[in-house]
Design a protein around this motif. Structure first.
Motif, mmCIF file in Angstrom:
data_model
loop_
_atom_site.group_PDB
_atom_site.id
_atom_site.type_symbol
_atom_site.label_atom_id
_atom_site.label_comp_id
_atom_site.label_asym_id
_atom_site.label_seq_id
_atom_site.Cartn_x
_atom_site.Cartn_y
_atom_site.Cartn_z
ATOM 1 N N ALA A 222 49.724 -44.567 28.406
ATOM 2 C CA ALA A 222 48.772 -45.234 27.521
ATOM 3 C C ALA A 222 48.834 -46.759 27.659
ATOM 4 C CB ALA A 222 49.043 -44.832 26.071
ATOM 5 N N ARG A 223 50.034 -47.294 27.905
ATOM 6 C CA ARG A 223 50.197 -48.740 27.970
ATOM 7 C C ARG A 223 50.018 -49.293 29.382
ATOM 8 N NH1 ARG A 223 52.867 -51.533 23.986
ATOM 9 N NH2 ARG A 223 53.874 -52.826 25.565
ATOM 10 N N ARG A 224 50.401 -48.528 30.394
ATOM 11 C CA ARG A 224 50.504 -49.082 31.740
ATOM 12 C C ARG A 224 49.486 -48.558 32.747
ATOM 13 N NH1 ARG A 224 53.219 -53.712 31.110
ATOM 14 N NH2 ARG A 224 55.154 -53.400 29.913
ATOM 15 N N MET A 225 48.891 -47.402 32.490
ATOM 16 C CA MET A 225 47.994 -46.832 33.494
ATOM 17 C C MET A 225 46.569 -47.289 33.273
ATOM 18 S SD MET A 225 47.143 -42.871 34.488
ATOM 19 C CE MET A 225 45.427 -42.900 33.960
ATOM 20 N N PRO A 226 45.996 -48.018 34.220
ATOM 21 C CA PRO A 226 44.615 -48.467 34.057
ATOM 22 C C PRO A 226 43.635 -47.353 34.383
ATOM 23 C CG PRO A 226 45.452 -49.194 36.166
ATOM 24 C CD PRO A 226 46.596 -48.489 35.478
ATOM 25 N N GLU A 227 42.403 -47.522 33.969
ATOM 26 C CA GLU A 227 41.334 -46.615 34.387
ATOM 27 C C GLU A 227 40.867 -47.059 35.763
ATOM 28 O OE1 GLU A 227 39.421 -43.907 35.202
ATOM 29 O OE2 GLU A 227 39.751 -43.641 33.043
#
Length: 444
Positions: A222-227
């Protein structure tokens, strides 16, 4: 059926090679090989440690969910008053759930983007893990493990999609090799951790730990993975479009043959994984900690084999590696059966031959997959999900046969040899791999 044009593949997919007149003669572009260039709308980046750790953690979730639970199998059978074969179904059920999950979640990630499927899937993994911890009987536990495998698939599918979205050529190839080191930590340490947890608090506590790990992964994602899939690149595909894509793949018999090979190799591995607690702990009297240590040593073989393959594929054509690896696997599993039947050398002979077999396991899948995906560059996502589903599903169905046959070392070796032999037959009879002057001669 093959793509017959020379257009660049859509972003996030492998480039398409010009297809020769004979579909079987198509030459895939190996990851990192000549001709692997970024597409116009796929950002070309260099993988760093953050990518390796994030994607490795996502890919390792199913492996951890399997391996941390392994030492508990005999305890589960005893506590729930069931047979070894029924307890093994809690392992194979997870693989079957993962196979179905990949088929469903793969197309969904192309339609909804990457973040939503993985966040929902990991969250449901947490819920299912907690339900497993309170399962009252073996049947509900098997059903919950199927669901756990289904939702775990979201992490693996999205991780592979992220690699296709962000990296190309040699960078993608190196990232995949590094991921194997991170993923390989699971069989090295998860059984030891699971043995300690089960020894102190019982097998149900293992699922509580899996829930906690899921929460941690969810927060990191949720904090580190970009779309990485913009709205304009998403495919408005529904159920009918997904089924049409899979039907297209099924019409390519050489692709199907190649897609089956990773599954048969997974069957060799998973037969060992599922049967080893009963063979080594019950049959040879190893303690939980001794079993975990031996499992870790065999895990080193898996990791080393993957790294050797990653180095070889830069210099040797994938089809050559595939042919040698499959033949050697048949010979070594035959030797394993001979040791199991005769008892020659006792436990140590069995362990040595097992280590050699497992060191070969990671040679066939990446090379068969690379060749298969090269045949369908414009629909690589669907093709990857198809291969992954066959891999998990075949491994899950076949592995449980060792329990049906009695669960001892002979039963384990028979199933492993049968799986390897079928793989060799598929490669030899359903593809031109061994034909002199055949369609893949230019790869050899």
């Amino acid at each position: 059926m093959h793509q017959s044009d020379h257009r660049t593949a859509p972003a996030g997919h492998a480039p398409v090679n010009p297809a020769p007149a004979d579909p079987a003669a198509a030459v895939p572009v190996a990851p990192g090989g000549a001709g692997a260039t970024p597409t116009d709308d796929a950002p070309h980046q260099r993988p760093d440690a953050r990518h390796v750790l994030l994607l490795g953690a996502m890919c390792a979730l199913p492996a951890i969910s399997t391996d941390i639970y392994l030492p508990s199998l005999p305890d589960v059978a005893r506590d729930l008053g069931t047979s070894a074969a029924a307890a093994q179904l809690t392992m194979t059920g997870m693989l079957i759930g993962g196979a179905v999950g990949q088929l469903v979640i793969g197309p969904l990630s192309d339609r909804l983007g990457r973040r939503t499927p993985v966040l929902v899937g990991v969250a449901l993994h947490v819920v299912v893990s907690l339900l497993c911890a309170v399962a009252p009987a073996i049947v509900p536990l098997i059903a919950l493990r199927v669901a756990q495998g289904f939702f775990n698939a979201s992490a693996t599918v999205v991780a592979m999609a992220l690699i296709r979205d962000r990296f190309v050529g040699s960078d993608a190839s190196r990232l995949m090799s590094r991921l194997m080191l991170v993923i390989g930590v699971a069989p090295l340490f998860a059984p030891s951790l699971g043995g300690v947890i089960a020894g102190q608090w019982g097998w149900r506590a293992v699922f509580v730990v899996l829930a906690v790990l899921g929460v941690g992964l969810w927060l990191v994602v949720a904090r580190r993975m970009p779309e990485t899939l913009p709205v304009e690149r998403r495919r408005p595909s529904g159920v009918r479009a997904a089924l049409s894509g899979y039907a297209h793949l099924l019409r390519d018999r050489h692709f199907v043959a190649l897609a089956v090979l990773p599954g048969l190799t997974m069957a060799v591995l998973m037969t060992y994984v599922v049967a080893s607690p009963f063979v080594l702990r019950v049959g040879y009297g190893l303690t939980e900690h001794q079993f975990a240590l031996l499992f870790a040593v065999n895990g080193v073989g898996l990791v080393l084999g993957a790294q050797v393959n990653a180095a070889l594929v830069r210099r040797v054509a994938p089809i050559r590696i595939l042919r040698v690896a499959v033949v050697l696997t048949v010979l070594l599993t035959a030797a394993l059966l001979a040791v199991a039947l005769t008892g020659f050398g006792g436990l140590w002979s069995l362990v040595v031959v097992l280590w050699l077999v497992l060191a070969l396991v990671n040679f066939a899948p990446p090379n068969a997959t690379a060749i298969a995906l090269g045949r369908h560059g414009t629909m690589a996502g669907t093709a990857a999900a198809f291969i992954g589903a066959l891999q998990a599903g075949t491994g899950g169905v076949v592995a449980n046969l060792s329990g049906v046959l009695g669960g001892g070392p002979v039963a384990m070796a028979v199933v492993m040899l049968a799986s390897a032999t079928v793989a060799l037959a598929v490669l030899a009879l359903a593809t031109p791999a061994f034909r002199r002057g055949g369609a893949w001669q230019q790869l050899t």
